[in-house]
Enzyme design. Structure first.
Site, PDB file in Angstrom:
ATOM      1  N   SER A 111     -76.582  26.532  84.813  1.00 33.50           N
ATOM      2  CA  SER A 111     -75.933  26.785  86.108  1.00 33.50           C
ATOM      3  C   SER A 111     -76.933  26.441  87.193  1.00 33.50           C
ATOM      4  CB  SER A 111     -75.514  28.252  86.198  1.00 33.50           C
ATOM      5  OG  SER A 111     -74.592  28.528  85.190  1.00 33.50           O
ATOM      6  N   LEU A 112     -76.804  25.261  87.723  1.00 34.25           N
ATOM      7  CA  LEU A 112     -77.807  24.763  88.679  1.00 34.25           C
ATOM      8  C   LEU A 112     -77.446  25.164  90.114  1.00 34.25           C
ATOM      9  CD1 LEU A 112     -80.396  23.078  88.795  1.00 34.25           C
ATOM     10  CD2 LEU A 112     -78.970  21.039  89.065  1.00 34.25           C
ATOM     11  N   HIS A 113     -76.288  24.740  90.557  1.00 33.84           N
ATOM     12  CA  HIS A 113     -75.689  25.156  91.836  1.00 33.84           C
ATOM     13  C   HIS A 113     -76.447  24.794  93.114  1.00 33.84           C
ATOM     14  CE1 HIS A 113     -72.936  27.085  89.219  1.00 33.84           C
ATOM     15  NE2 HIS A 113     -73.579  28.206  89.048  1.00 33.84           N
TER      16      HIS A 113
ATOM     17  N   ASN B 258     -64.979  30.023  93.214  1.00 34.18           N
ATOM     18  CA  ASN B 258     -63.891  30.986  93.208  1.00 34.18           C
ATOM     19  C   ASN B 258     -64.260  32.089  94.190  1.00 34.18           C
ATOM     20  OD1 ASN B 258     -61.438  31.505  91.809  1.00 34.18           O
ATOM     21  ND2 ASN B 258     -62.530  30.968  89.923  1.00 34.18           N
TER      22      ASN B 258
ATOM     23  N   CYS C  21     -74.206  42.424  84.572  1.00 39.19           N
ATOM     24  CA  CYS C  21     -75.246  41.391  84.571  1.00 39.19           C
ATOM     25  C   CYS C  21     -76.294  41.781  85.601  1.00 39.19           C
ATOM     26  CB  CYS C  21     -74.618  40.048  84.959  1.00 39.19           C
ATOM     27  SG  CYS C  21     -75.781  38.663  84.945  1.00 39.19           S
TER      28      CYS C  21
ATOM     29  N   CYS D 170     -71.157  35.650  92.449  1.00 35.33           N
ATOM     30  CA  CYS D 170     -70.556  36.033  91.165  1.00 35.33           C
ATOM     31  C   CYS D 170     -70.146  37.502  91.139  1.00 35.33           C
ATOM     32  CB  CYS D 170     -71.565  35.742  90.053  1.00 35.33           C
ATOM     33  SG  CYS D 170     -70.949  36.160  88.426  1.00 35.33           S
TER      34      CYS D 170
ATOM     35  N   CYS E 197     -76.609  36.602  90.988  1.00 36.78           N
ATOM     36  CA  CYS E 197     -76.121  35.396  91.694  1.00 36.78           C
ATOM     37  C   CYS E 197     -75.161  35.827  92.805  1.00 36.78           C
ATOM     38  CB  CYS E 197     -75.438  34.439  90.722  1.00 36.78           C
ATOM     39  SG  CYS E 197     -76.529  33.864  89.419  1.00 36.78           S
TER      40      CYS E 197
ATOM     41  N   CYS F  47     -63.527  31.991  76.080  1.00 37.31           N
ATOM     42  CA  CYS F  47     -64.712  32.257  76.904  1.00 37.31           C
ATOM     43  C   CYS F  47     -65.055  33.727  76.717  1.00 37.31           C
ATOM     44  CB  CYS F  47     -64.384  31.945  78.366  1.00 37.31           C
ATOM     45  SG  CYS F  47     -65.706  32.411  79.489  1.00 37.31           S
TER      46      CYS F  47
ATOM     47  N   SER G 200     -74.001  29.121  78.387  1.00 34.12           N
ATOM     48  CA  SER G 200     -74.325  28.820  79.780  1.00 34.12           C
ATOM     49  C   SER G 200     -75.381  29.798  80.288  1.00 34.12           C
ATOM     50  CB  SER G 200     -73.044  28.934  80.615  1.00 34.12           C
ATOM     51  OG  SER G 200     -73.313  28.652  81.967  1.00 34.12           O
TER      52      SER G 200
ATOM     53  N   GLY H 225     -72.177  38.261  82.117  1.00 35.78           N
ATOM     54  CA  GLY H 225     -73.484  38.448  81.490  1.00 35.78           C
ATOM     55  C   GLY H 225     -74.306  37.179  81.444  1.00 35.78           C
TER      56      GLY H 225
ATOM     57  N   GLU I 237     -64.335  41.369  79.610  1.00 33.50           N
ATOM     58  CA  GLU I 237     -63.204  40.449  79.656  1.00 33.50           C
ATOM     59  C   GLU I 237     -63.507  39.156  78.922  1.00 33.50           C
ATOM     60  OE1 GLU I 237     -63.287  40.400  84.142  1.00 33.50           O
ATOM     61  OE2 GLU I 237     -62.901  38.284  83.786  1.00 33.50           O
TER      62      GLU I 237
ATOM     63  N   CYS J 138     -64.913  34.818  87.245  1.00 33.56           N
ATOM     64  CA  CYS J 138     -65.666  35.546  86.249  1.00 33.56           C
ATOM     65  C   CYS J 138     -65.901  37.006  86.671  1.00 33.56           C
ATOM     66  CB  CYS J 138     -67.004  34.821  86.243  1.00 33.56           C
ATOM     67  SG  CYS J 138     -67.947  34.979  84.811  1.00 33.56           S
TER      68      CYS J 138
END
Ligand code: SAH
Length: 365
Positions: A226-228, A302, A124, A131, A128, A117, A203, A171, A104, A345
């Protein structure tokens, strides 16, 4: 049966011509005894005029085109599903690849231009916890041509020029390093679409060796991390990659990237209620972002059904942002594009995969 061998021919894959850089194409054409301008001519058909087959290269003789068809694979994506947001015009595309896999890509319209994007892998393997893209694991890497094709197909489908590209779809781009690099060079090549490197963002969830390697490529792209989470303990709970690299190693790699390229890093920080959205978390983020002069993107998580996270309320996201601002850290609450279409995503692809399974396999592609 034991000594059965796959026929040789089945192992010989055709060269993926759209993944060849102009230099490689020149060498390929020279080896075939073609005239010098042939490579530039073909490169323009593929990467400027964005044709979808050899047949459309009408300045080339029919015999030459037929010969190309027998020698090379020519990738072109098929849009199998499109969703358009009624709120902001964001469009999400599900594209079928030649092997039946789907990826996508998202098209977003901003005042400063159109942004795409793209996905860098089918699935992947980073795992995470919040995700959707990682739920089925990694299927395979995308080739440079398949990454370019997402930009090309969207340019053709919308009829509008793409000015920004973010590698933030499905990915982990740095887990597909070599193909990513070829893609970045071709996307920004003056002989192709010539998108400015400064308008390209990659990213990563934080693969330290590849971040350092990327620094050495001296590209002018933006690297987003991507720290989070701001402590190793917390980060390990939501991102398995944190078991391989500590926050300290990550920050050193960011420092190195900045020193080598002069480009500031962006931190991506997705907020999940009760997980990483406290005042203490915000102060931790300030401490990490300050020495690096990082910009921080705050994204209310999300919710993905299988993952079980709840998004932080907008008022609390604002409070979190205020703490950053008070401490002189620039934090943007990411405007949510296409909130009325499958937002997170990898959700469109996932939905389509289960849908396709329901109707018996993926022949529908
Ligand atoms: N693998 C890369 C790029 C893909 S994901 C990376 O990790 O950066 C793009 C961004 O969306 C990352 O910051 C990722 O952590 C974030 N993301 C993934 N799922 C999300 C979700 N459900 N809600 C909010 N952000 C999410």
């Amino acid at each position: 049966m034991a000594d059965w061998k796959k026929p040789e021919a089945a192992n010989v894959e055709k060269t993926d011509i759209k993944s060849l850089t102009l230099q490689e194409l020149r060498e390929e054409m020279a080896a075939r005894g073609e005239r010098a301008f042939r490579a530039a001519q073909m490169y323009e058909w593929m990467h400027v005029k964005l044709v979808r087959s050899f047949d459309e290269m009408t300045s080339l003789s029919k015999a030459f085109r037929e010969d190309c068809k027998s020698r090379y694979a020519y990738t072109a994506l098929q849009a199998v599903q499109t969703q358009e947001s009624k709120l902001d015009g964001t469009r999400k595309f599900l594209f079928a690849l030649s092997d039946g896999n789907v990826v996508e890509s998202v098209w977003m319209k901003y005042k400063h231009g159109n942004s795409v994007c793209i996905s860098s892998q089918v699935g992947c393997r980073m795992g995470c916890r919040f995700c959707a893209s990682t739920l089925g694991g990694l299927e395979r890497n995308l080739t440079p041509s398949e990454m370019l094709d997402q930009v090309y197909a969207i340019t053709l489908l919308t009829g509008e020029r793409v000015s920004n590209v973010v590698v933030m779809g499905t990915g982990e781009p740095l887990d597909n390093y070599c193909n990513l690099l070829v893609f970045l060079r071709m996307l920004t090549d003056e002989n192709g679409l010539h998108i400015s490197q400064r308008n390209v963002t990659v990213s990563t969830c934080g693969l330290v060796p590849e971040m350092r390697r990327l620094a050495g490529e001296k590209l002018q792209i933006t690297l987003a991390l991507s720290l989070h989470a701001v402590t190793d303990e917390k980060r390990r709970r939501i991102m398995p990659v944190a078991n391989r690299f500590s926050i300290r190693e990550l920050m050193e790699a960011c420092e190195y990237y900045f020193a080598q390229t002069g480009r500031r890093i962006t931190f991506e920080y997705s907020l999940a209620a009760g997980v990483n959205d406290s005042e203490e978390d915000a102060m931790g983020l300030v401490r990490l972002a300050k020495p690096l002069h990082c910009h921080v993107n705050l994204i209310p998580i999300n919710p993905v059904k299988e993952c079980g996270f709840t998004r932080t309320q907008l008022s609390q996201v604002r409070a979190f942002q205020n703490i950053l601002e008070k401490n002189e850290i620039n934090g943007t609450i990411r405007r949510e594009m296409g909130r009325d279409i499958d937002g997170a995503c990898g959700q469109l692809r996932r939905k389509s995969m289960s849908g396709l399974r329901d109707i018996g396999g993926n022949e529908a592609c």
